[in-house]
Structure formats: structure tokens, C-alpha cells
Write a protein that holds these residues in place. Sequence first.
Motif, short mmCIF file in Angstrom:
data_model
loop_
_atom_site.label_atom_id
_atom_site.label_comp_id
_atom_site.label_asym_id
_atom_site.label_seq_id
_atom_site.Cartn_x
_atom_site.Cartn_y
_atom_site.Cartn_z
N ASP A 49 38.76 28.75 -7.09
CA ASP A 49 39.46 29.51 -6.05
C ASP A 49 39.51 28.59 -4.83
N LEU A 50 40.59 27.82 -4.73
CA LEU A 50 40.69 26.82 -3.66
C LEU A 50 40.75 27.45 -2.27
N ALA A 51 41.33 28.63 -2.15
CA ALA A 51 41.36 29.31 -0.85
C ALA A 51 39.94 29.66 -0.41
N LYS A 52 39.14 30.14 -1.34
CA LYS A 52 37.75 30.48 -1.02
C LYS A 52 36.95 29.21 -0.68
N ALA A 53 37.19 28.15 -1.43
CA ALA A 53 36.50 26.88 -1.17
C ALA A 53 36.86 26.34 0.21
N ARG A 54 38.14 26.42 0.55
CA ARG A 54 38.59 25.95 1.88
C ARG A 54 37.99 26.82 2.99
N ALA A 55 37.87 28.12 2.73
CA ALA A 55 37.35 29.04 3.73
C ALA A 55 35.89 28.74 4.08
N VAL A 56 35.09 28.28 3.14
CA VAL A 56 33.68 27.99 3.48
C VAL A 56 33.59 26.81 4.43
N CYS B 193 32.53 15.37 4.72
CA CYS B 193 32.20 16.71 4.24
C CYS B 193 32.87 16.94 2.90
N PHE B 194 32.33 17.88 2.14
CA PHE B 194 32.95 18.31 0.89
C PHE B 194 32.39 19.67 0.52
N VAL B 195 33.00 20.28 -0.48
CA VAL B 195 32.52 21.56 -1.00
C VAL B 195 31.92 21.30 -2.37
N LEU B 196 30.65 21.64 -2.51
CA LEU B 196 29.98 21.58 -3.80
C LEU B 196 30.30 22.88 -4.54
N VAL B 197 30.76 22.75 -5.78
CA VAL B 197 31.06 23.93 -6.59
C VAL B 197 29.97 24.01 -7.66
N VAL B 198 29.35 25.17 -7.75
CA VAL B 198 28.27 25.38 -8.72
C VAL B 198 28.64 26.59 -9.57
N LEU B 199 28.49 26.46 -10.88
CA LEU B 199 28.76 27.57 -11.79
C LEU B 199 27.43 28.20 -12.21
N GLN B 200 27.21 29.43 -11.77
CA GLN B 200 26.01 30.18 -12.11
C GLN B 200 26.40 31.63 -12.38
N PRO C 183 25.99 23.54 -14.16
CA PRO C 183 27.28 22.86 -14.00
C PRO C 183 27.68 22.80 -12.52
N HIS C 184 28.16 21.64 -12.09
CA HIS C 184 28.57 21.48 -10.70
C HIS C 184 29.69 20.44 -10.59
N GLY C 185 30.46 20.56 -9.51
CA GLY C 185 31.56 19.65 -9.24
C GLY C 185 31.77 19.54 -7.74
N ALA C 186 32.83 18.83 -7.35
CA ALA C 186 33.07 18.57 -5.93
C ALA C 186 34.54 18.77 -5.59
N ILE C 187 34.77 19.26 -4.38
CA ILE C 187 36.12 19.36 -3.82
C ILE C 187 36.07 18.73 -2.43
N ASN C 188 36.92 17.73 -2.21
CA ASN C 188 37.03 17.12 -0.89
C ASN C 188 38.45 17.36 -0.39
N PHE C 189 38.61 18.30 0.53
CA PHE C 189 39.92 18.61 1.08
C PHE C 189 40.36 17.59 2.13
N SER C 190 39.43 16.79 2.60
CA SER C 190 39.67 15.88 3.71
C SER C 190 40.54 14.69 3.32
N GLN D 135 30.11 32.69 -12.48
CA GLN D 135 30.96 32.65 -11.29
C GLN D 135 30.68 31.39 -10.49
N TYR D 136 31.70 30.97 -9.74
CA TYR D 136 31.55 29.79 -8.90
C TYR D 136 30.93 30.17 -7.57
N GLU D 137 30.06 29.29 -7.11
CA GLU D 137 29.55 29.38 -5.74
C GLU D 137 30.07 28.14 -5.02
N TYR D 138 30.59 28.31 -3.81
CA TYR D 138 31.15 27.21 -3.03
C TYR D 138 30.23 26.94 -1.85
N ILE D 139 29.68 25.73 -1.81
CA ILE D 139 28.69 25.38 -0.79
C ILE D 139 29.24 24.23 0.07
#
Length: 146
Positions: free
Chosen positions: A129-136, A60-67, A91-98, A70-74
Amino acid sequence: MGLINQIEVRLLDSIKSGMVEFYTPQSSHETMLAQIPARLIDNLFVHHFQTDQLLVVRGCFVLVVLQNKQYEYIPLSERQPKVVKIPPGIPHGAINFSDEPCLLVNAVLRHGPAHDRDYRPMPLPFPYDLAKARAVLTDIELPVGA
């Protein structure tokens, strides 16, 4: 005036045949297998003549999209098969907390030749916003590393 490109997220339909479940195929010009390393917080990047169609097959990962500035965390996970379609110019990026890498398929649609800056990181206009990304991820009940 053209419409503003936006991402599209959709669950995959499936049919079951015996013990095997088949999911909706994605049309593409080329298909890439990508691995997002464990504990990665990636920069943004943008494609100029390419639509990404992402599907997680392991992890799993969180896709970050800038639109709209503002960032949207998916959250994307093997547990909930869905495709995220990212058109050119987003613009998009990735966060893998795992603690484990995430493996995904990208069914790429080409709209012209690859641009030389397509895979170069771009500076973040403001921090994630890593807290928001983790929350999704928590919202879809996935185990997340510390």
C-alpha cells in the motif's frame, strides 16, 4: 512452544561530549554498510539464521515488514536515530520514495551459517500500500519526492 519472533524498534540513547553526540553502540558479529537506491520499491526477503539491526545514517526510507499476514510500514530516518531489530524468519523489504539514496548500517547478529536463499527476493503475497507507506514518512515530517 517458543515465542513468535517480532521486530523491535527503539530510539537510541545518546551522551554529549563537547560538540559531539555519541549514540548507543550495537553489538554484532559483523557490520555492513548498505545503500538503498533512490526511488526503490524492493521485494521482500527473509533471513534464516541472521538478525538485522538497521540504523539509517543518511537519508530516509520505509521498512516494510510482513507479520500476521499484513504489512507494517516503519519510517527510518537520519533525523530520528533509532534501531530496528529484525529477527530470523521475518520477511522484510524497503521503499525509498526519495530522489536520494539512503545509507544505513546493519549490525548483523549471526545464529548460524548464511542460508543460500537469504538474499533472494520472494514474491509479494499482495501489493504494498504505497499511499500508506508514503503517509508514514509524512507523519515524521520528512521531505518526500513526488
